[in-house]
Design a protein around this motif. Structure first.
Motif, mmCIF file in Angstrom:
data_model
loop_
_atom_site.group_PDB
_atom_site.id
_atom_site.type_symbol
_atom_site.label_atom_id
_atom_site.label_comp_id
_atom_site.label_asym_id
_atom_site.label_seq_id
_atom_site.Cartn_x
_atom_site.Cartn_y
_atom_site.Cartn_z
ATOM 1 N N MET A 1 0.839 -1.203 0.000
ATOM 2 C CA MET A 1 0.000 0.000 0.000
ATOM 3 C C MET A 1 0.874 1.253 0.000
ATOM 4 O O MET A 1 1.859 1.328 0.737
ATOM 5 C CB MET A 1 -0.908 0.014 1.240
ATOM 6 C CG MET A 1 -1.820 1.219 1.336
ATOM 7 S SD MET A 1 -2.875 1.130 2.802
ATOM 8 C CE MET A 1 -3.790 2.660 2.613
ATOM 9 N N ALA A 2 0.507 2.234 -0.794
ATOM 10 C CA ALA A 2 1.285 3.475 -0.861
ATOM 11 C C ALA A 2 1.077 4.294 0.410
ATOM 12 O O ALA A 2 -0.062 4.502 0.849
ATOM 13 C CB ALA A 2 0.869 4.288 -2.080
ATOM 14 N N ILE A 3 2.160 4.750 0.992
ATOM 15 C CA ILE A 3 2.096 5.569 2.212
ATOM 16 C C ILE A 3 2.108 7.033 1.810
ATOM 17 O O ILE A 3 3.074 7.518 1.220
ATOM 18 C CB ILE A 3 3.277 5.260 3.147
ATOM 19 C CG1 ILE A 3 3.372 3.749 3.416
ATOM 20 C CG2 ILE A 3 3.142 6.049 4.440
ATOM 21 C CD1 ILE A 3 2.121 3.146 4.011
ATOM 22 N N THR A 4 1.021 7.739 2.104
ATOM 23 C CA THR A 4 0.906 9.142 1.716
ATOM 24 C C THR A 4 1.359 10.073 2.834
ATOM 25 O O THR A 4 1.423 9.676 4.008
ATOM 26 C CB THR A 4 -0.544 9.488 1.352
ATOM 27 O OG1 THR A 4 -1.355 9.398 2.538
ATOM 28 C CG2 THR A 4 -1.081 8.538 0.295
ATOM 29 N N MET A 7 -1.214 10.390 5.548
ATOM 30 C CA MET A 7 -1.218 9.287 6.516
ATOM 31 C C MET A 7 -0.132 9.483 7.564
ATOM 32 O O MET A 7 -0.357 9.267 8.761
ATOM 33 C CB MET A 7 -1.016 7.958 5.777
ATOM 34 C CG MET A 7 -2.185 7.562 4.890
ATOM 35 S SD MET A 7 -1.764 6.175 3.789
ATOM 36 C CE MET A 7 -1.533 4.848 4.990
ATOM 37 N N THR A 27 4.905 1.843 6.943
ATOM 38 C CA THR A 27 5.488 0.933 5.960
ATOM 39 C C THR A 27 5.513 -0.496 6.504
ATOM 40 O O THR A 27 5.156 -1.454 5.801
ATOM 41 C CB THR A 27 6.912 1.382 5.598
ATOM 42 O OG1 THR A 27 6.874 2.709 5.076
ATOM 43 C CG2 THR A 27 7.525 0.452 4.552
ATOM 44 N N THR A 29 3.581 -1.813 8.662
ATOM 45 C CA THR A 29 2.238 -2.362 8.903
ATOM 46 C C THR A 29 1.336 -2.228 7.685
ATOM 47 O O THR A 29 0.117 -2.361 7.789
ATOM 48 C CB THR A 29 1.583 -1.648 10.106
ATOM 49 O OG1 THR A 29 1.530 -0.229 9.832
ATOM 50 C CG2 THR A 29 2.377 -1.880 11.370
ATOM 51 N N ASP A 30 1.946 -1.947 6.520
ATOM 52 C CA ASP A 30 1.210 -1.844 5.254
ATOM 53 C C ASP A 30 0.076 -0.830 5.320
ATOM 54 O O ASP A 30 -1.020 -1.057 4.791
ATOM 55 C CB ASP A 30 0.655 -3.214 4.839
ATOM 56 C CG ASP A 30 0.272 -3.248 3.367
ATOM 57 O OD1 ASP A 30 -0.665 -3.995 3.004
ATOM 58 O OD2 ASP A 30 0.891 -2.497 2.577
ATOM 59 N N GLY A 31 0.335 0.294 6.013
ATOM 60 C CA GLY A 31 -0.627 1.390 6.046
ATOM 61 C C GLY A 31 -1.756 1.236 7.037
ATOM 62 O O GLY A 31 -2.673 2.066 7.070
ATOM 63 N N ASP A 32 -1.736 0.198 7.860
ATOM 64 C CA ASP A 32 -2.781 -0.005 8.866
ATOM 65 C C ASP A 32 -2.517 0.948 10.037
ATOM 66 O O ASP A 32 -1.549 0.787 10.781
ATOM 67 C CB ASP A 32 -2.758 -1.461 9.358
ATOM 68 C CG ASP A 32 -3.913 -1.783 10.315
ATOM 69 O OD1 ASP A 32 -4.239 -0.924 11.168
ATOM 70 O OD2 ASP A 32 -4.471 -2.884 10.210
#
Length: 303
Positions: A1-4, A7, A27, A29-32
């Motif tokens: 997932m892209a981290i913005t 976020m 990063t 946690t894949d954006g969670d």
């Protein structure tokens, strides 16, 4: 997932973690977002968030001067005890040094790098390390031919409860000699402005309304009322002149020699005061008052 960036910003605001730490957590946690918070907590990097709602009204003001430029930086803590901590004092010293060399205001200072990180992140790291909420609240810059600094109630060299900067024109040696006395005067009297010309017009207008109403009311209740012209042309202007003298640095009686004003003392010394800054720790912050008796009563009621 892209981290913005949004976020990262949200996670920083939620946890008080540094920018790079927040990005790494997302990063990992894949954006969670919730998992990222937990990740930071396990690393001890979210500890600061628990402190963020505490009032930081103590601390220190650091001052530093170099080549006609002076800065005063306020770093707040929750307790005076932390302000005596060598780690905290070193932080104030380092931030003040960075401010003197590079920053023009507190926002720029927060983004300026110190030891490889933005100052804002360095403060956040210190919150987790020291265990109290810390706030980089204010920064003042003063420039002039000669800038003199003074610290009142110094905790150590260059920092204390009140930091003062004074800018002067004239012979450098004379300016240094009397500048320290002017700085001590400012620490003691807390002038609102340098002169009448730099006083806030709104403040003057409000004071004029107060003094006019007061003079008219006193005259109306007097056994021997004065003519309206005397009130308007003598009494009210006289009171306004006193107000200006008491609230402007140049108009105040010099604490070292009350027989002369600060402006007269400067002229006698062959110098001119061109500006000043006075920063007092916690000034304007509403401190939460702890009611110990009420706290005890609440505890007993819940027992």
């Amino acid at each position: 997932m892209a981290i913005t960036a949004a976020m990262v910003k949200e996670l920083r605001e939620t946890t008080g973690a540094g920018m790079m730490d927040a990005k790494k957590a997302l990063t990992e946690t894949d954006g969670d977002m919730e998992a990222a918070v937990d990740w930071l907590r396990t690393k001890g990097l979210a500890k600061a968030a628990k402190k963020a709602d505490r009032v930081a009204a103590e601390g220190l003001v650091g001052v530093s001067v170099k080549a006609g430029r002076g800065v005063a930086v306020e770093l707040n803590s929750e307790t005076d005890f932390v302000a005596k901590n060598a780690d905290f004092q070193q932080l104030v010293r380092e931030i003040t040094d960075v401010a003197l060399e590079t920053a023009e205001d507190v926002e720029v200072l927060r983004a300026t790098h110190l030891n490889g990180k933005p100052v804002a992140d360095v403060v956040t790291d210190a919150i987790a390390r020291i265990g109290e909420n810390l706030t980089l609240r204010r920064m003042h810059v003063l420039e002039g031919d000669t800038v003199v600094s003074y610290v009142h109630n110094a905790a150590t060299e260059g920092m204390g409860k009140i930091g003062v900067l004074v800018a002067l024109k004239g012979d450098a040696d004379k300016a240094q000699a009397i500048g320290k006395q002017f700085a001590m005067h400012i620490a003691a009297t807390n002038p609102v402005s340098l002169s009448e010309a730099t006083l806030d017009p709104t403040l003057l207008a409000r004071e004029l309304e107060v003094q006019t109403a007061k003079a008219l009311e006193e005259n109306a209740s007097s056994a021997k009322p004065k003519p309206e012209a005397v009130i308007q042309n003598n009494i009210i202007p006289g009171r306004m002149k006193k107000f200006v003298a008491e609230n402007t640095l140049l108009g105040q009686a010099f604490v070292i020699n009350p027989d002369v004003t600060v402006e007269q003392a400067a002229k006698e010394a062959g110098v001119e005061i061109t500006g000043f800054a006075r920063v007092m720790v916690g000034e304007g912050i509403e401190k939460k008052e702890e009611d110990f008796a009420a706290e005890v009563a609440k505890t007993r009621a819940g027992a």
